[in-house]
Design a protein around this motif. Structure first.
Motif, short mmCIF file in Angstrom:
data_model
loop_
_atom_site.label_atom_id
_atom_site.label_comp_id
_atom_site.label_asym_id
_atom_site.label_seq_id
_atom_site.Cartn_x
_atom_site.Cartn_y
_atom_site.Cartn_z
N PRO A 163 0.77 0.24 -4.04
CA PRO A 163 -0.02 1.34 -4.59
C PRO A 163 -1.50 1.18 -4.26
CG PRO A 163 0.55 -0.24 -6.32
CD PRO A 163 1.26 -0.68 -5.08
N ALA A 164 -2.15 2.28 -3.94
CA ALA A 164 -3.58 2.25 -3.66
C ALA A 164 -4.34 1.96 -4.94
CB ALA A 164 -4.03 3.58 -3.07
N SER A 165 -5.21 0.98 -4.91
CA SER A 165 -5.93 0.57 -6.11
C SER A 165 -7.41 0.30 -5.87
CB SER A 165 -5.29 -0.71 -6.70
OG SER A 165 -5.26 -1.74 -5.73
N VAL A 166 -7.86 0.41 -4.61
CA VAL A 166 -9.25 0.12 -4.27
C VAL A 166 -9.92 1.40 -3.79
CG1 VAL A 166 -10.79 -1.31 -2.87
CG2 VAL A 166 -8.57 -2.22 -3.60
N SER A 167 -11.15 1.63 -4.22
CA SER A 167 -11.89 2.83 -3.86
C SER A 167 -12.08 2.93 -2.35
CB SER A 167 -13.25 2.84 -4.56
OG SER A 167 -14.06 3.90 -4.07
N SER A 168 -11.99 4.16 -1.84
CA SER A 168 -12.18 4.39 -0.40
C SER A 168 -13.61 4.06 0.03
CB SER A 168 -11.87 5.85 -0.06
OG SER A 168 -12.72 6.73 -0.78
N VAL A 169 -14.55 4.04 -0.91
CA VAL A 169 -15.95 3.72 -0.59
C VAL A 169 -16.05 2.29 -0.03
CG1 VAL A 169 -18.27 3.42 -1.57
CG2 VAL A 169 -16.83 5.32 -2.32
N LEU A 170 -15.14 1.42 -0.48
CA LEU A 170 -15.18 0.03 -0.05
C LEU A 170 -14.49 -0.22 1.29
CD1 LEU A 170 -14.47 -1.72 -3.49
CD2 LEU A 170 -16.67 -1.42 -2.33
N TRP A 171 -13.84 0.82 1.85
CA TRP A 171 -13.13 0.64 3.11
C TRP A 171 -14.06 0.29 4.27
CZ3 TRP A 171 -9.01 -0.80 5.37
CH2 TRP A 171 -8.73 -0.45 6.70
N PRO A 172 -15.15 1.06 4.51
CA PRO A 172 -16.05 0.69 5.62
C PRO A 172 -16.63 -0.72 5.48
CG PRO A 172 -16.47 2.93 4.92
CD PRO A 172 -15.55 2.34 3.90
N PRO A 173 -17.12 -1.13 4.29
CA PRO A 173 -17.61 -2.52 4.18
C PRO A 173 -16.52 -3.55 4.45
CG PRO A 173 -18.39 -1.23 2.33
CD PRO A 173 -17.40 -0.37 3.06
N PHE A 174 -15.28 -3.23 4.05
CA PHE A 174 -14.18 -4.18 4.28
C PHE A 174 -13.92 -4.34 5.78
CE2 PHE A 174 -9.60 -4.81 5.04
CZ PHE A 174 -9.44 -6.06 4.45
N VAL A 175 -13.91 -3.22 6.50
CA VAL A 175 -13.68 -3.28 7.95
C VAL A 175 -14.81 -4.04 8.63
CG1 VAL A 175 -13.45 -1.91 10.06
CG2 VAL A 175 -12.29 -1.18 7.97
#
Length: 249
Positions: free
Chosen positions: A111-123
């Motif tokens: 299940p998705a549980s992390v905000s999409s805002v954090l996706w670019p920093p994660f990459v």
């Protein structure tokens, strides 16, 4: 006489090299790509040959066990080939490809549980980590496998973006990304070698503008028409069994 990369000398392009590039088998025969960006496409196309089987495998009940086992097996095979030779060829990328299939298999299980805002920093964090771990000895194939696995396991944890302006921009980037990928090397050569532009502001600006313009033109005049041809041909193949069964009494 255009070099395969703006930072290299021109390679000898023979009819055999051209044929190998047209059929995307240069990794198996000539080892020369007419432009540097083409290096990855043979591996992609050759892996797509087994994608239907992997798709079927990913939908099975124990798909995670099967895909995890394949990942381990091909990692071991890669280490064995690396031990025997310095050139892994396809073996260097099969584990990366399996990580993508593993991500697809996990799409309904995590299940998705992390905000999409954090996706670019994660990459960006993953890219930075990969660069730092390869800083001294150059790219290492098994480090790439680890980071691909981390990426494949993490993608489904993030929510999809709900930012409409950002999504529109991302959609356009994705639409023209193939053209950008292929055309940016010749444009680098044109701007910085042929035109010999040295200005640190105007040079990069012209490079970005020409790359984008050429990518849009190539998409609408070459890529999109061939995509439509592919759709027409595949739809005819898909309709053939239905028509055959409809004619049966």
């Amino acid at each position: 006489h255009i070099p395969i990369s703006a930072w290299r000398d021109a390679s000898v392009i023979t009819p055999r090299v051209i044929l190998a590039n047209l059929f995307l088998v240069q990794n198996l025969f000539t080892k020369i790509s007419v432009i540097n960006s083409l290096w990855s496409l043979p591996y992609e196309v050759q892996m797509y040959l087994v994608l239907p089987a992997l798709y079927y495998l990913s939908r099975r009940k124990n798909s995670l066990i099967y895909l995890g086992g394949l990942f381990v097996v091909f990692c071991c095979l890669g280490f064995l080939i690396s031990w025997k030779t310095d050139h892994l060829n396809m073996a260097a990328y099969i584990p990366c490809f399996i990580c993508g299939v593993l991500c697809f298999s996990l799409r309904d299980r995590i299940p998705a549980s992390v905000s999409s805002v954090l996706w670019p920093p994660f990459v960006l964090l993953l890219i930075s980590g990969w660069c730092l771990t390869n800083l001294h000895d150059g790219p290492n194939f098994w480090i790439g496998w680890i980071f691909c696995l981390l990426l494949g396991l993490a993608i489904n944890l993030f929510h999809d973006s709900t930012n409409k302006p950002l999504n529109v921009v991302a959609e356009k980037v994705a639409l023209y990304s193939y053209g950008v990928y292929l055309i940016h090397v010749p444009v680098l050569y044109l701007v910085f070698m042929v035109l010999n532009i040295k200005n640190l502001f105007f040079g990069p600006l012209l490079f970005v503008a020409l790359t984008f313009a050429a990518s849009v033109i190539l998409y609408h005049f070459i890529e999109y028409p061939f995509i439509e041809i592919g759709r027409i041909l595949s739809s005819r193949v898909a309709r053939a069994p239905d028509l055959a069964s409809a004619k049966q009494p």
